[in-house]
Scaffold this active site. Structure first.
Site, PDB file in Angstrom:
ATOM      1  N   GLY A  16       0.846  -1.196   0.000  1.00 21.08           N
ATOM      2  CA  GLY A  16       0.000   0.000   0.000  1.00 21.08           C
ATOM      3  C   GLY A  16       0.875   1.238   0.000  1.00 21.08           C
ATOM      4  N   LEU A  17       0.231   2.392  -0.105  1.00 19.43           N
ATOM      5  CA  LEU A  17       0.969   3.665  -0.074  1.00 19.43           C
ATOM      6  C   LEU A  17       0.847   4.287   1.315  1.00 19.43           C
ATOM      7  CD1 LEU A  17       2.459   5.909  -1.840  1.00 19.43           C
ATOM      8  CD2 LEU A  17       0.227   7.055  -1.873  1.00 19.43           C
ATOM      9  N   GLY A  18       1.985   4.577   1.965  1.00 12.37           N
ATOM     10  CA  GLY A  18       1.984   5.302   3.235  1.00 12.37           C
ATOM     11  C   GLY A  18       1.835   6.792   2.985  1.00 12.37           C
ATOM     12  N   ASP A  43      -2.762   4.011   3.082  1.00 16.93           N
ATOM     13  CA  ASP A  43      -2.717   4.076   4.545  1.00 16.93           C
ATOM     14  C   ASP A  43      -2.741   5.539   5.007  1.00 16.93           C
ATOM     15  OD1 ASP A  43      -2.122   2.511   7.143  1.00 16.93           O
ATOM     16  OD2 ASP A  43      -0.708   4.195   7.204  1.00 16.93           O
ATOM     17  N   TYR A  48      -1.946  12.586  10.599  1.00 14.98           N
ATOM     18  CA  TYR A  48      -1.031  12.987   9.526  1.00 14.98           C
ATOM     19  C   TYR A  48      -1.413  14.358   8.946  1.00 14.98           C
ATOM     20  CZ  TYR A  48       0.322   8.030   9.702  1.00 14.98           C
ATOM     21  OH  TYR A  48       0.730   6.779  10.120  1.00 14.98           O
ATOM     22  N   LYS A  77      -6.724   5.877  11.055  1.00 16.00           N
ATOM     23  CA  LYS A  77      -6.399   5.517  12.438  1.00 16.00           C
ATOM     24  C   LYS A  77      -6.980   6.529  13.429  1.00 16.00           C
ATOM     25  CE  LYS A  77      -2.025   3.863  10.543  1.00 16.00           C
ATOM     26  NZ  LYS A  77      -1.614   4.879   9.569  1.00 16.00           N
ATOM     27  N   HIS A 110      -4.530   3.830  16.803  1.00 17.33           N
ATOM     28  CA  HIS A 110      -3.175   4.169  16.342  1.00 17.33           C
ATOM     29  C   HIS A 110      -2.099   3.744  17.341  1.00 17.33           C
ATOM     30  CE1 HIS A 110      -1.133   7.301  13.510  1.00 17.33           C
ATOM     31  NE2 HIS A 110      -0.297   6.339  13.811  1.00 17.33           N
ATOM     32  N   SER A 212      12.202   5.089   7.347  1.00 17.88           N
ATOM     33  CA  SER A 212      11.579   6.367   7.722  1.00 17.88           C
ATOM     34  C   SER A 212      12.571   7.533   7.818  1.00 17.88           C
ATOM     35  CB  SER A 212      10.848   6.171   9.069  1.00 17.88           C
ATOM     36  OG  SER A 212       9.941   7.204   9.301  1.00 17.88           O
ATOM     37  N   LYS A 262       6.092   4.834   2.176  1.00 14.58           N
ATOM     38  CA  LYS A 262       5.638   6.203   1.857  1.00 14.58           C
ATOM     39  C   LYS A 262       6.541   6.792   0.781  1.00 14.58           C
ATOM     40  CE  LYS A 262       6.509  10.777   2.259  1.00 14.58           C
ATOM     41  NZ  LYS A 262       7.755  11.499   1.924  1.00 14.58           N
ATOM     42  N   SER A 263       5.916   7.416  -0.220  1.00 15.26           N
ATOM     43  CA  SER A 263       6.673   8.253  -1.145  1.00 15.26           C
ATOM     44  C   SER A 263       5.733   9.268  -1.766  1.00 15.26           C
ATOM     45  CB  SER A 263       7.328   7.412  -2.247  1.00 15.26           C
ATOM     46  OG  SER A 263       8.082   8.278  -3.075  1.00 15.26           O
ATOM     47  N   ARG A 268       9.596   6.793  -7.477  1.00 15.07           N
ATOM     48  CA  ARG A 268       9.742   5.883  -6.332  1.00 15.07           C
ATOM     49  C   ARG A 268       8.408   5.203  -5.999  1.00 15.07           C
ATOM     50  NH1 ARG A 268      13.698   9.864  -5.014  1.00 15.07           N
ATOM     51  NH2 ARG A 268      12.319  11.145  -3.738  1.00 15.07           N
TER      52      ARG A 268
HETATM   53  N1  LIG Z   1       0.987   2.986  12.788  1.00 18.56           N
HETATM   54  C1  LIG Z   1       2.009   3.781  13.059  1.00 18.56           C
HETATM   55  O1  LIG Z   1       2.243   4.160  14.217  1.00 18.56           O
HETATM   56  C2  LIG Z   1       2.892   4.215  11.941  1.00 18.56           C
HETATM   57  C3  LIG Z   1       4.170   4.721  12.236  1.00 18.56           C
HETATM   58  C4  LIG Z   1       4.996   5.077  11.173  1.00 18.56           C
HETATM   59  C5  LIG Z   1       4.538   4.935   9.865  1.00 18.56           C
HETATM   60  N2  LIG Z   1       3.275   4.469   9.602  1.00 18.56           N
HETATM   61  C6  LIG Z   1       2.770   4.325   8.218  1.00 18.56           C
HETATM   62  O2  LIG Z   1       3.796   3.644   7.452  1.00 18.56           O
HETATM   63  C7  LIG Z   1       4.149   4.457   6.339  1.00 18.56           C
HETATM   64  C8  LIG Z   1       5.594   4.220   5.935  1.00 18.56           C
HETATM   65  O3  LIG Z   1       6.483   4.527   6.987  1.00 18.56           O
HETATM   66  P1  LIG Z   1       7.353   5.879   7.053  1.00 18.56           P
HETATM   67  O4  LIG Z   1       6.623   6.981   6.385  1.00 18.56           O
HETATM   68  O5  LIG Z   1       7.719   6.019   8.487  1.00 18.56           O
HETATM   69  O6  LIG Z   1       8.681   5.583   6.284  1.00 18.56           O
HETATM   70  P2  LIG Z   1       9.254   4.689   5.084  1.00 18.56           P
HETATM   71  O7  LIG Z   1       8.173   4.304   4.155  1.00 18.56           O
HETATM   72  O8  LIG Z   1      10.087   3.640   5.726  1.00 18.56           O
HETATM   73  O9  LIG Z   1      10.257   5.710   4.400  1.00 18.56           O
HETATM   74  C9  LIG Z   1       9.827   6.867   3.759  1.00 18.56           C
HETATM   75  C10 LIG Z   1      11.076   7.563   3.225  1.00 18.56           C
HETATM   76  O10 LIG Z   1      11.676   6.749   2.204  1.00 18.56           O
HETATM   77  C11 LIG Z   1      11.786   7.502   0.993  1.00 18.56           C
HETATM   78  N3  LIG Z   1      11.569   6.544  -0.121  1.00 18.56           N
HETATM   79  C12 LIG Z   1      10.393   6.039  -0.566  1.00 18.56           C
HETATM   80  N4  LIG Z   1      10.602   5.169  -1.571  1.00 18.56           N
HETATM   81  C13 LIG Z   1      11.932   5.121  -1.777  1.00 18.56           C
HETATM   82  C14 LIG Z   1      12.753   4.419  -2.672  1.00 18.56           C
HETATM   83  N5  LIG Z   1      12.245   3.578  -3.564  1.00 18.56           N
HETATM   84  N6  LIG Z   1      14.096   4.625  -2.616  1.00 18.56           N
HETATM   85  C15 LIG Z   1      14.633   5.494  -1.715  1.00 18.56           C
HETATM   86  N7  LIG Z   1      13.912   6.182  -0.833  1.00 18.56           N
HETATM   87  C16 LIG Z   1      12.553   6.008  -0.852  1.00 18.56           C
HETATM   88  C17 LIG Z   1      10.729   8.573   1.093  1.00 18.56           C
HETATM   89  O11 LIG Z   1      11.073   9.709   0.323  1.00 18.56           O
HETATM   90  P3  LIG Z   1      10.141  10.278  -0.910  1.00 18.56           P
HETATM   91  O12 LIG Z   1       8.770  10.518  -0.382  1.00 18.56           O
HETATM   92  O13 LIG Z   1      10.861  11.529  -1.287  1.00 18.56           O
HETATM   93  O14 LIG Z   1      10.205   9.216  -1.975  1.00 18.56           O
HETATM   94  C18 LIG Z   1      10.791   8.898   2.584  1.00 18.56           C
HETATM   95  O15 LIG Z   1      11.882   9.743   2.861  1.00 18.56           O
HETATM   96  C19 LIG Z   1       3.835   5.865   6.826  1.00 18.56           C
HETATM   97  O16 LIG Z   1       3.829   6.819   5.782  1.00 18.56           O
HETATM   98  C20 LIG Z   1       2.514   5.640   7.500  1.00 18.56           C
HETATM   99  O17 LIG Z   1       1.485   5.534   6.542  1.00 18.56           O
HETATM  100  C21 LIG Z   1       2.457   4.092  10.641  1.00 18.56           C
END
Ligand SMILES: NC(=O)c1ccc[n+]([C@@H]2O[C@H](COP(=O)([O-])OP(=O)(O)OC[C@H]3O[C@@H](n4cnc5c(N)ncnc54)[C@H](OP(=O)(O)O)[C@@H]3O)[C@@H](O)[C@H]2O)c1
Length: 316
Positions: A16-18, A43, A48, A77, A110, A212, A262-263, A268
């Site tokens: 999915g997409l974060g 997601d 957010y 959430k 959450h 992240s 997430k992106s 990406r």
């Molecule tokens: N339930 C919870 O408590 C909780 C906590 C944390 C996260 N989440 C959910 O999980 C999602 C994902 O986690 P996250 O946002 O913490 O971090 P993540 O997805 O681990 O990392 C996001 C980072 O990676 C970069 N990125 C994305 N694709 C890439 C690729 N192919 N190559 C290199 N870099 C890349 C993004 O930059 P760009 O955007 O510039 O591509 C951003 O800087 C969140 O957005 C959220 O929806 C939930």
């Protein structure tokens, strides 16, 4: 695309997409682009602060007509400031209004942490928290289950719950959560928790799969390791002629776990989706297993209070 199944057989696209940290002005385009290239799982979360813009994206896409509401799995959430039973439905109704939807596919608690009702922003003192004696996790959970009975959400689940907290909830209520969204990646396998969830037909979604890196500096530990630059991950990526991010995403699919990278970058977003085509072999998986050092990027310490209401959020 790999698909996971809920207890009632409803399918869930495993990638999915974060949308955490997806900035206003960018998240709408990101969601629309993702849906156009094949994502069917988005997601979201009230905290957010971008659900209105996600809602605009969804409405515009559904109006175009190729993708229908029922084709897309949308998660949101419940924030920590709405854990009292009378606050749960109004919080969902605000999210539905912002997302311009009349139901969610999945609503998650959450965090197993409660703030004072309606608290804006992050707590500034211990007084801004409610203890779990004042508002129990089962009180909040039962209110969420009622939303499912009313047809406002199709599935109900939790996030950041340990095995102990799941067991406590399961003792006290009839409906076992259908999802636990937790941090998972090669530095944090949490195998016992994942196995417990699967044994109880609780699906698992991995958050922060790429480490992240766009969190604020305040959220980062000094010298935290960078998953995307890990030599072992890079060598597996080279072996398969893919990117390190694709290895990190595929890793979860091999564990029957969903993930939500997430992106807001078009290329990406596409690359991350394409990860489902990769096949990791036994040797790759063993190398990824050996990287487990129980490192958390989202360590939950920001919810610890000095008066003891909250400590050791993950029960470890
Ligand atoms: N339930 C919870 O408590 C909780 C906590 C944390 C996260 N989440 C959910 O999980 C999602 C994902 O986690 P996250 O946002 O913490 O971090 P993540 O997805 O681990 O990392 C996001 C980072 O990676 C970069 N990125 C994305 N694709 C890439 C690729 N192919 N190559 C290199 N870099 C890349 C993004 O930059 P760009 O955007 O510039 O591509 C951003 O800087 C969140 O957005 C959220 O929806 C939930």
């Amino acid at each position: 695309m790999d698909t996971l199944k809920f207890r009632n057989n409803d399918p869930l696209h495993a990638i999915g997409l974060g949308t955490w940290k997806s900035e206003p002005g960018k998240v709408k385009h990101a969601v629309k682009h993702a849906l156009k290239v094949g994502y069917r799982h988005i997601d979201c979360a009230a905290v957010y602060n971008n659900e209105k813009e996600v809602g605009e994206a969804l409405t515009e896409i559904f109006k175009e007509g190729d993708i229908k509401r029922e084709d897309v799995f949308i998660t949101s959430k419940l924030w920590n400031n709405a854990h009292r039973k009378e606050d749960v439905k109004p919080a969902l109704m605000q999210t539905l209004k912002d997302l311009q939807l009349d139901y969610l596919d999945l609503y998650l608690m959450h965090w197993p942490v409660a703030f004072k009702s309606g608290l804006e922003g992050f707590p500034e003192s211990d007084d801004d928290f409610l203890s779990l004696d004042e508002v129990s996790l089962s009180e909040t959970w039962e209110a969420m289950v009622e939303l499912k009975q009313e047809g406002l959400i199709k599935h109900a689940g939790v996030s950041n719950f340990s095995k102990e907290k799941l067991q406590d909830l399961m003792k006290e209520t009839d409906l076992i959560p259908e999802m636990n969204q937790i941090e998972l990646h090669p530095y944090l396998h949490q195998s016992e928790l994942v196995e417990f969830c699967h044994a109880n037909q609780i699906l698992v979604t991995a958050f922060s799969p790429l480490g992240s890196q766009d969190r604020t500096e305040a959220m980062k530990a000094d010298n935290e390791p960078t998953l995307l630059e890990n030599d072992v991950i890079k060598s597996i990526a080279d072996k398969h002629s893919v990117s390190p991010a694709q290895v990190l995403i595929r890793f979860h699919l091999e564990r029957q776990v969903a993930t939500i990278p997430k992106s807001t970058n078009e290329g990406r977003i596409e690359q991350n989706f394409e990860s489902y085509k990769l096949n990791l072999d036994g040797e790759d998986l063993q190398k990824l297993k050996d990287l487990d050092n129980h490192y958390r990027y989202v360590n939950g310490k920001f919810f610890e209070t000095s008066d003891g209401k909250y400590s050791n959020i993950y029960d470890e």
